[in-house]
Design a protein around this motif. Sequence first.
Motif, PDB file in Angstrom:
ATOM      1  N   TYR A 158       0.841  -1.195   0.000  1.00  0.00           N
ATOM      2  CA  TYR A 158       0.000   0.000   0.000  1.00  0.00           C
ATOM      3  C   TYR A 158       0.879   1.249   0.000  1.00  0.00           C
ATOM      4  CZ  TYR A 158      -3.325  -3.382   2.060  1.00  0.00           C
ATOM      5  OH  TYR A 158      -4.124  -4.475   2.319  1.00  0.00           O
ATOM      6  N   TRP A 159       0.352   2.290  -0.619  1.00  0.00           N
ATOM      7  CA  TRP A 159       0.939   3.615  -0.466  1.00  0.00           C
ATOM      8  C   TRP A 159      -0.135   4.537   0.124  1.00  0.00           C
ATOM      9  CZ3 TRP A 159       5.885   5.121  -0.917  1.00  0.00           C
ATOM     10  CH2 TRP A 159       6.774   4.290  -1.620  1.00  0.00           C
ATOM     11  N   TYR A 160       0.309   5.304   1.143  1.00  0.00           N
ATOM     12  CA  TYR A 160      -0.591   6.235   1.801  1.00  0.00           C
ATOM     13  C   TYR A 160       0.039   7.626   1.800  1.00  0.00           C
ATOM     14  CZ  TYR A 160      -3.369   2.416   3.738  1.00  0.00           C
ATOM     15  OH  TYR A 160      -4.189   1.315   3.892  1.00  0.00           O
ATOM     16  N   ARG A 161      -0.836   8.608   1.850  1.00  0.00           N
ATOM     17  CA  ARG A 161      -0.402   9.991   2.015  1.00  0.00           C
ATOM     18  C   ARG A 161      -0.939  10.496   3.355  1.00  0.00           C
ATOM     19  NH1 ARG A 161      -1.190  15.341  -1.767  1.00  0.00           N
ATOM     20  NH2 ARG A 161      -1.295  16.837  -0.041  1.00  0.00           N
ATOM     21  N   GLN A 162      -0.117  11.293   4.043  1.00  0.00           N
ATOM     22  CA  GLN A 162      -0.571  11.903   5.291  1.00  0.00           C
ATOM     23  C   GLN A 162      -0.162  13.372   5.306  1.00  0.00           C
ATOM     24  OE1 GLN A 162       1.086  10.495   9.091  1.00  0.00           O
ATOM     25  NE2 GLN A 162      -0.975  10.578   9.968  1.00  0.00           N
ATOM     26  N   VAL A 219       3.909  19.331  -8.112  1.00  0.00           N
ATOM     27  CA  VAL A 219       3.251  20.590  -7.773  1.00  0.00           C
ATOM     28  C   VAL A 219       3.196  20.714  -6.251  1.00  0.00           C
ATOM     29  CG1 VAL A 219       1.893  20.774  -9.888  1.00  0.00           C
ATOM     30  CG2 VAL A 219       0.975  19.520  -7.935  1.00  0.00           C
ATOM     31  N   HIS A 220       3.050  21.939  -5.781  1.00  0.00           N
ATOM     32  CA  HIS A 220       3.115  22.205  -4.340  1.00  0.00           C
ATOM     33  C   HIS A 220       2.100  21.378  -3.544  1.00  0.00           C
ATOM     34  CE1 HIS A 220       3.901  24.339  -0.652  1.00  0.00           C
ATOM     35  NE2 HIS A 220       2.634  24.690  -0.559  1.00  0.00           N
ATOM     36  N   ASP A 221       0.921  21.142  -4.137  1.00  0.00           N
ATOM     37  CA  ASP A 221      -0.137  20.400  -3.437  1.00  0.00           C
ATOM     38  C   ASP A 221       0.254  18.973  -3.083  1.00  0.00           C
ATOM     39  OD1 ASP A 221      -3.075  21.846  -5.086  1.00  0.00           O
ATOM     40  OD2 ASP A 221      -1.731  22.580  -3.524  1.00  0.00           O
ATOM     41  N   LEU A 222       1.311  18.469  -3.684  1.00  0.00           N
ATOM     42  CA  LEU A 222       1.755  17.110  -3.368  1.00  0.00           C
ATOM     43  C   LEU A 222       2.638  17.051  -2.120  1.00  0.00           C
ATOM     44  CD1 LEU A 222       2.494  15.630  -6.906  1.00  0.00           C
ATOM     45  CD2 LEU A 222       0.549  15.181  -5.428  1.00  0.00           C
ATOM     46  N   SER A 223       2.932  18.193  -1.542  1.00  0.00           N
ATOM     47  CA  SER A 223       3.723  18.221  -0.300  1.00  0.00           C
ATOM     48  C   SER A 223       2.958  17.486   0.799  1.00  0.00           C
ATOM     49  CB  SER A 223       3.982  19.670   0.137  1.00  0.00           C
ATOM     50  OG  SER A 223       4.774  20.347  -0.799  1.00  0.00           O
ATOM     51  N   ALA A 224       3.584  16.461   1.364  1.00  0.00           N
ATOM     52  CA  ALA A 224       2.956  15.620   2.390  1.00  0.00           C
ATOM     53  C   ALA A 224       3.982  14.566   2.800  1.00  0.00           C
ATOM     54  CB  ALA A 224       1.713  14.929   1.835  1.00  0.00           C
ATOM     55  N   THR A 225       3.579  13.697   3.710  1.00  0.00           N
ATOM     56  CA  THR A 225       4.404  12.545   4.036  1.00  0.00           C
ATOM     57  C   THR A 225       3.789  11.321   3.370  1.00  0.00           C
ATOM     58  OG1 THR A 225       5.121  13.483   6.136  1.00  0.00           O
ATOM     59  CG2 THR A 225       5.357  11.097   5.866  1.00  0.00           C
ATOM     60  N   TYR A 226       4.594  10.540   2.698  1.00  0.00           N
ATOM     61  CA  TYR A 226       4.136   9.367   1.972  1.00  0.00           C
ATOM     62  C   TYR A 226       4.666   8.115   2.666  1.00  0.00           C
ATOM     63  CZ  TYR A 226       2.628  12.595  -1.583  1.00  0.00           C
ATOM     64  OH  TYR A 226       1.990  13.616  -2.247  1.00  0.00           O
ATOM     65  N   ARG A 251       9.056  12.360   3.882  1.00  0.00           N
ATOM     66  CA  ARG A 251       8.479  13.688   4.003  1.00  0.00           C
ATOM     67  C   ARG A 251       8.876  14.486   2.774  1.00  0.00           C
ATOM     68  NH1 ARG A 251       9.644  17.728   9.074  1.00  0.00           N
ATOM     69  NH2 ARG A 251       8.438  19.494   8.315  1.00  0.00           N
ATOM     70  N   LEU A 252       7.873  14.796   1.977  1.00  0.00           N
ATOM     71  CA  LEU A 252       8.100  15.456   0.687  1.00  0.00           C
ATOM     72  C   LEU A 252       7.719  16.930   0.783  1.00  0.00           C
ATOM     73  CD1 LEU A 252       8.701  15.259  -2.370  1.00  0.00           C
ATOM     74  CD2 LEU A 252       6.311  14.632  -2.697  1.00  0.00           C
ATOM     75  N   HIS A 253       8.667  17.789   0.447  1.00  0.00           N
ATOM     76  CA  HIS A 253       8.414  19.230   0.461  1.00  0.00           C
ATOM     77  C   HIS A 253       8.694  19.768  -0.932  1.00  0.00           C
ATOM     78  CE1 HIS A 253       7.957  23.227   1.908  1.00  0.00           C
ATOM     79  NE2 HIS A 253       9.220  23.548   1.728  1.00  0.00           N
TER      80      HIS A 253
END
Lengths: 111, 113
Positions: free
Chosen positions: A33-37, A80-87, A106-108
Motif C-alpha cells: 500500500y501507499w498512503y499519504r498523510q 506541484v506544491h499540493d503534493l507536499s505531504a508525508t508518503y 516527508r516530501l516538500h
Amino acid sequence: ELKVEQNPLFLSMQEGKNYTIYCNYSTTSDRLYWYRQDPGKSLESLFVLLSNGAVKQEGRLMASLDTKARLSTLHITAAVHDLSATYFCAVQENRADKIIFGKGTRLHILP
Amino acid sequence: DAGVTQSPTHLIKTRGQQVTLRCSPKSGHDTVSWYQQALGQGPQFIFQYYEEEERQRGNFPDRFSGHQFPNYSSELNVNALLLGDSALYLCASSLTGSNEKLFFGSGTQLSVL
C-alpha cells in the motif's frame, strides 16, 4: 520479522521536477500500500498493489511493485506544491493480517 | 456513507491513568485494526479484531487491550499510562477476504502528562 524501509526519508524538490520514492521490504509479500498523510491528519489511501509487475497511476503519481526484488516505487511527475505531504509505504505479511509501515518520506515541494 | 469514525479526537491524561478509545468501522466492514503513530514516525500495528476476537497482535505490552462488539465497532484500552504512550491512535477498518484497501479514521490524539 517483516521490515519496511523507505528512502529517502526527506525530500525537498522544485515544482515541475520528477522524483522517485523507494520502498524495500524484507520478506515475501504480495500486497503493498501507499498512503499519504498531511500534517495533523489521518492516512489517505493512494494505491493498493496486489501482484508482481502491478502498476497504478493517479494524476502525477505512479506506483509499481516488483515482488521478486521486494521493491516498490512511487514516482512523482512534474511535482506541484499540493503534493507536499508525508508518503508511507506499507506491506502486508503473507498469510497474516498485520500491515507494517515504513518510516515515511516527508516530501516538500518548493513553489 | 460514513467512513471510519473515532472518538474522542483529543484526550489528555496523566501517568498511571487508564484510557478507552472508540472506533466505528466503515459500513460493510467487519475487521478493525489499531495503530499507534508517534510524532514523526510511521504507524505501528497494535492488534486486529475480527468476529469479536483478537486475531493478531503487534509488539505491544498487555497494558494495551481491546474489544470488538457484535456491530463490529471496537475499543482500545490502555492501562497504567506512560508518557511514551502519547501518540496519535489510528483505527482502520477492512472487509476480511477482500482486496480492498484499508480505510483509516481521523485518529485520537492522546497526550499523557
